[in-house]
Design a protein around this motif. Structure first.
Motif, PDB file in Angstrom:
ATOM      1  N   GLU A  55      16.859   7.021  14.472  1.00  0.00           N
ATOM      2  CA  GLU A  55      16.337   7.886  15.534  1.00  0.00           C
ATOM      3  C   GLU A  55      15.129   7.276  16.231  1.00  0.00           C
ATOM      4  O   GLU A  55      15.016   7.360  17.457  1.00  0.00           O
ATOM      5  N   THR A  56      14.232   6.669  15.486  1.00  0.00           N
ATOM      6  CA  THR A  56      13.061   6.067  16.133  1.00  0.00           C
ATOM      7  C   THR A  56      13.448   4.820  16.913  1.00  0.00           C
ATOM      8  O   THR A  56      12.932   4.585  18.000  1.00  0.00           O
ATOM      9  N   GLY A  57      14.389   4.055  16.363  1.00  0.00           N
ATOM     10  CA  GLY A  57      14.862   2.882  17.089  1.00  0.00           C
ATOM     11  C   GLY A  57      15.615   3.259  18.349  1.00  0.00           C
ATOM     12  O   GLY A  57      15.423   2.658  19.412  1.00  0.00           O
ATOM     13  N   ASP A  58      16.467   4.283  18.251  1.00  0.00           N
ATOM     14  CA  ASP A  58      17.221   4.737  19.417  1.00  0.00           C
ATOM     15  C   ASP A  58      16.294   5.260  20.509  1.00  0.00           C
ATOM     16  O   ASP A  58      16.619   5.195  21.686  1.00  0.00           O
ATOM     17  N   ALA A  59      15.139   5.791  20.106  1.00  0.00           N
ATOM     18  CA  ALA A  59      14.184   6.340  21.085  1.00  0.00           C
ATOM     19  C   ALA A  59      13.334   5.248  21.729  1.00  0.00           C
ATOM     20  O   ALA A  59      12.518   5.532  22.600  1.00  0.00           O
ATOM     21  N   GLY A  60      13.523   4.005  21.296  1.00  0.00           N
ATOM     22  CA  GLY A  60      12.779   2.903  21.899  1.00  0.00           C
ATOM     23  C   GLY A  60      11.409   2.664  21.292  1.00  0.00           C
ATOM     24  O   GLY A  60      10.592   1.944  21.853  1.00  0.00           O
ATOM     25  N   HIS A  61      11.148   3.245  20.136  1.00  0.00           N
ATOM     26  CA  HIS A  61       9.860   3.052  19.485  1.00  0.00           C
ATOM     27  C   HIS A  61       9.848   1.761  18.672  1.00  0.00           C
ATOM     28  O   HIS A  61      10.879   1.323  18.173  1.00  0.00           O
ATOM     29  N   ARG A  62       8.676   1.178  18.546  1.00  0.00           N
ATOM     30  CA  ARG A  62       8.485   0.049  17.645  1.00  0.00           C
ATOM     31  C   ARG A  62       8.161   0.615  16.268  1.00  0.00           C
ATOM     32  O   ARG A  62       7.456   1.610  16.152  1.00  0.00           O
ATOM     33  N   ILE A  63       8.657  -0.009  15.226  1.00  0.00           N
ATOM     34  CA  ILE A  63       8.490   0.495  13.865  1.00  0.00           C
ATOM     35  C   ILE A  63       7.791  -0.565  13.014  1.00  0.00           C
ATOM     36  O   ILE A  63       8.153  -1.737  13.045  1.00  0.00           O
ATOM     37  N   VAL A  64       6.800  -0.126  12.260  1.00  0.00           N
ATOM     38  CA  VAL A  64       6.147  -0.979  11.274  1.00  0.00           C
ATOM     39  C   VAL A  64       6.375  -0.331   9.919  1.00  0.00           C
ATOM     40  O   VAL A  64       5.989   0.821   9.701  1.00  0.00           O
ATOM     41  N   LEU A  65       7.030  -1.063   9.019  1.00  0.00           N
ATOM     42  CA  LEU A  65       7.199  -0.591   7.647  1.00  0.00           C
ATOM     43  C   LEU A  65       6.069  -1.200   6.833  1.00  0.00           C
ATOM     44  O   LEU A  65       6.029  -2.396   6.600  1.00  0.00           O
ATOM     45  N   ASN A  66       5.144  -0.345   6.425  1.00  0.00           N
ATOM     46  CA  ASN A  66       3.871  -0.786   5.859  1.00  0.00           C
ATOM     47  C   ASN A  66       3.885  -0.815   4.332  1.00  0.00           C
ATOM     48  O   ASN A  66       3.100  -0.143   3.673  1.00  0.00           O
ATOM     49  N   GLY A  67       4.771  -1.600   3.769  1.00  0.00           N
ATOM     50  CA  GLY A  67       4.749  -1.890   2.346  1.00  0.00           C
ATOM     51  C   GLY A  67       5.407  -0.872   1.444  1.00  0.00           C
ATOM     52  O   GLY A  67       5.517   0.308   1.755  1.00  0.00           O
ATOM     53  N   ASP A  68       5.854  -1.380   0.313  1.00  0.00           N
ATOM     54  CA  ASP A  68       6.460  -0.589  -0.751  1.00  0.00           C
ATOM     55  C   ASP A  68       7.668   0.212  -0.266  1.00  0.00           C
ATOM     56  O   ASP A  68       7.886   1.355  -0.677  1.00  0.00           O
ATOM     57  N   GLU A 104       4.087  -6.464   3.635  1.00  0.00           N
ATOM     58  CA  GLU A 104       4.298  -6.401   2.189  1.00  0.00           C
ATOM     59  C   GLU A 104       3.334  -5.414   1.546  1.00  0.00           C
ATOM     60  O   GLU A 104       2.231  -5.190   2.031  1.00  0.00           O
ATOM     61  N   GLY A 105       3.783  -4.823   0.465  1.00  0.00           N
ATOM     62  CA  GLY A 105       2.938  -3.953  -0.338  1.00  0.00           C
ATOM     63  C   GLY A 105       2.806  -4.532  -1.732  1.00  0.00           C
ATOM     64  O   GLY A 105       3.357  -5.592  -2.031  1.00  0.00           O
ATOM     65  N   ASN A 106       2.108  -3.857  -2.596  1.00  0.00           N
ATOM     66  CA  ASN A 106       1.967  -4.369  -3.960  1.00  0.00           C
ATOM     67  C   ASN A 106       3.236  -4.168  -4.785  1.00  0.00           C
ATOM     68  O   ASN A 106       3.402  -4.804  -5.812  1.00  0.00           O
ATOM     69  N   HIS A 107       4.152  -3.332  -4.334  1.00  0.00           N
ATOM     70  CA  HIS A 107       5.418  -3.158  -5.036  1.00  0.00           C
ATOM     71  C   HIS A 107       6.535  -3.981  -4.419  1.00  0.00           C
ATOM     72  O   HIS A 107       7.631  -4.033  -4.967  1.00  0.00           O
ATOM     73  N   ASP A 108       6.296  -4.604  -3.267  1.00  0.00           N
ATOM     74  CA  ASP A 108       7.308  -5.474  -2.656  1.00  0.00           C
ATOM     75  C   ASP A 108       6.660  -6.722  -2.057  1.00  0.00           C
ATOM     76  O   ASP A 108       6.805  -6.996  -0.868  1.00  0.00           O
ATOM     77  N   PRO A 109       5.935  -7.499  -2.899  1.00  0.00           N
ATOM     78  CA  PRO A 109       5.287  -8.705  -2.373  1.00  0.00           C
ATOM     79  C   PRO A 109       6.315  -9.659  -1.769  1.00  0.00           C
ATOM     80  O   PRO A 109       7.420  -9.784  -2.276  1.00  0.00           O
ATOM     81  N   GLY A 110       5.924 -10.263  -0.671  1.00  0.00           N
ATOM     82  CA  GLY A 110       6.813 -11.193   0.009  1.00  0.00           C
ATOM     83  C   GLY A 110       7.790 -10.533   0.974  1.00  0.00           C
ATOM     84  O   GLY A 110       8.582 -11.206   1.618  1.00  0.00           O
ATOM     85  N   ALA A 111       7.732  -9.204   1.095  1.00  0.00           N
ATOM     86  CA  ALA A 111       8.668  -8.495   1.972  1.00  0.00           C
ATOM     87  C   ALA A 111       8.351  -8.706   3.446  1.00  0.00           C
ATOM     88  O   ALA A 111       9.199  -8.466   4.298  1.00  0.00           O
ATOM     89  N   GLY A 112       7.153  -9.133   3.736  1.00  0.00           N
ATOM     90  CA  GLY A 112       6.749  -9.332   5.122  1.00  0.00           C
ATOM     91  C   GLY A 112       5.357  -9.929   5.163  1.00  0.00           C
ATOM     92  O   GLY A 112       4.854 -10.438   4.169  1.00  0.00           O
ATOM     93  N   ALA A 113       4.741  -9.807   6.318  1.00  0.00           N
ATOM     94  CA  ALA A 113       3.379 -10.325   6.490  1.00  0.00           C
ATOM     95  C   ALA A 113       2.400  -9.501   5.655  1.00  0.00           C
ATOM     96  O   ALA A 113       2.694  -8.375   5.260  1.00  0.00           O
ATOM     97  N   ARG A 114       1.227 -10.057   5.381  1.00  0.00           N
ATOM     98  CA  ARG A 114       0.197  -9.318   4.641  1.00  0.00           C
ATOM     99  C   ARG A 114      -0.464  -8.264   5.523  1.00  0.00           C
ATOM    100  O   ARG A 114      -0.921  -7.241   5.028  1.00  0.00           O
ATOM    101  N   SER A 115      -0.503  -8.527   6.816  1.00  0.00           N
ATOM    102  CA  SER A 115      -1.111  -7.569   7.742  1.00  0.00           C
ATOM    103  C   SER A 115      -0.590  -7.847   9.147  1.00  0.00           C
ATOM    104  O   SER A 115       0.071  -8.849   9.389  1.00  0.00           O
ATOM    105  N   LEU A 116      -0.920  -6.935  10.045  1.00  0.00           N
ATOM    106  CA  LEU A 116      -0.483  -7.033  11.428  1.00  0.00           C
ATOM    107  C   LEU A 116      -1.595  -6.463  12.299  1.00  0.00           C
ATOM    108  O   LEU A 116      -2.197  -5.450  11.945  1.00  0.00           O
ATOM    109  N   VAL A 117      -1.886  -7.124  13.391  1.00  0.00           N
ATOM    110  CA  VAL A 117      -2.858  -6.598  14.349  1.00  0.00           C
ATOM    111  C   VAL A 117      -2.090  -6.178  15.589  1.00  0.00           C
ATOM    112  O   VAL A 117      -1.374  -6.974  16.190  1.00  0.00           O
ATOM    113  N   LEU A 118      -2.228  -4.900  15.925  1.00  0.00           N
ATOM    114  CA  LEU A 118      -1.570  -4.354  17.111  1.00  0.00           C
ATOM    115  C   LEU A 118      -2.603  -4.199  18.217  1.00  0.00           C
ATOM    116  O   LEU A 118      -3.747  -3.842  17.956  1.00  0.00           O
TER     117      LEU A 118
END
Length: 170
Positions: A55-68, A104-118
């Motif tokens: 639903e968020t993707g279909d609405a054209g929103h950008r999504i950040v999954l912030n760990g774990d 990435e979070g502490n329960h999924d290290p390596g899942a993505g970047a350590r941080s993001l600046v928007l």
């Protein structure tokens, strides 16, 4: 059906991304995290996550999954991701389309970047990072010891129960 939907969705995302580049418009950035999906998670939780992304993707929103997003502390993260193939495929497709970023979070290290600046028009630069990076206990000897026990023995219900009790006290 999940793979077919992902293919259809990815085609729609590519069309939307072309339009968005032409118009330079992203309506919102939505940040979600700490889903902790694993082999033990009820199927309804993964279906809810898939619906949120669709639903968020279909609405054209950008999504950040912030760990774990997937549980990698009490079981191997790859096993947790394999337990939810439709969600994993959708995350991969949305990331490839450039509408989803994983941190990435502490329960999924390596899942993505350590941080993001928007960059936000009204706020300026906004740092997005999972909470463990600013938690003094996480990088302490106690935190490292606890994570080590959880990663090695977290599949045991006794260890998971002790972790829940410790979190309730803090």
């Amino acid at each position: 059906s999940g793979a077919l939907y992902t293919q259809r969705w990815l085609g729609a995302v590519r069309r939307t991304a072309r339009t968005a580049r032409q118009e330079s418009v992203v309506t919102r950035v939505l940040i979600a995290g700490d889903w902790h999906l694993g082999t033990y998670s009820p199927p309804a939780q993964a279906r809810l996550a898939v619906r949120f992304l669709e639903e968020t993707g279909d609405a054209g929103h950008r999504i950040v999954l912030n760990g774990d997003i997937f549980e990698g502390l009490f079981e191997p993260a790859a096993r947790a991701e394999r337990a939810h193939p439709e969600l994993s495929a959708l995350i991969t497709a949305m990331a490839a389309a450039g509408v989803l970023t994983r941190i990435e979070g502490n329960h999924d290290p390596g899942a993505g970047a350590r941080s993001l600046v928007l960059e936000h028009g009204g706020l300026g630069r906004v740092l997005v990072t999972h909470g463990h990076l600013v938690d003094p206990v996480h990088d302490s000897s106690v935190g490292n010891f606890g994570d080590g026990i959880s990663r090695r023995f977290g599949h045991l219900s006794l260890v998971r129960g002790a972790a829940r009790m410790a979190e309730a006290v803090v």
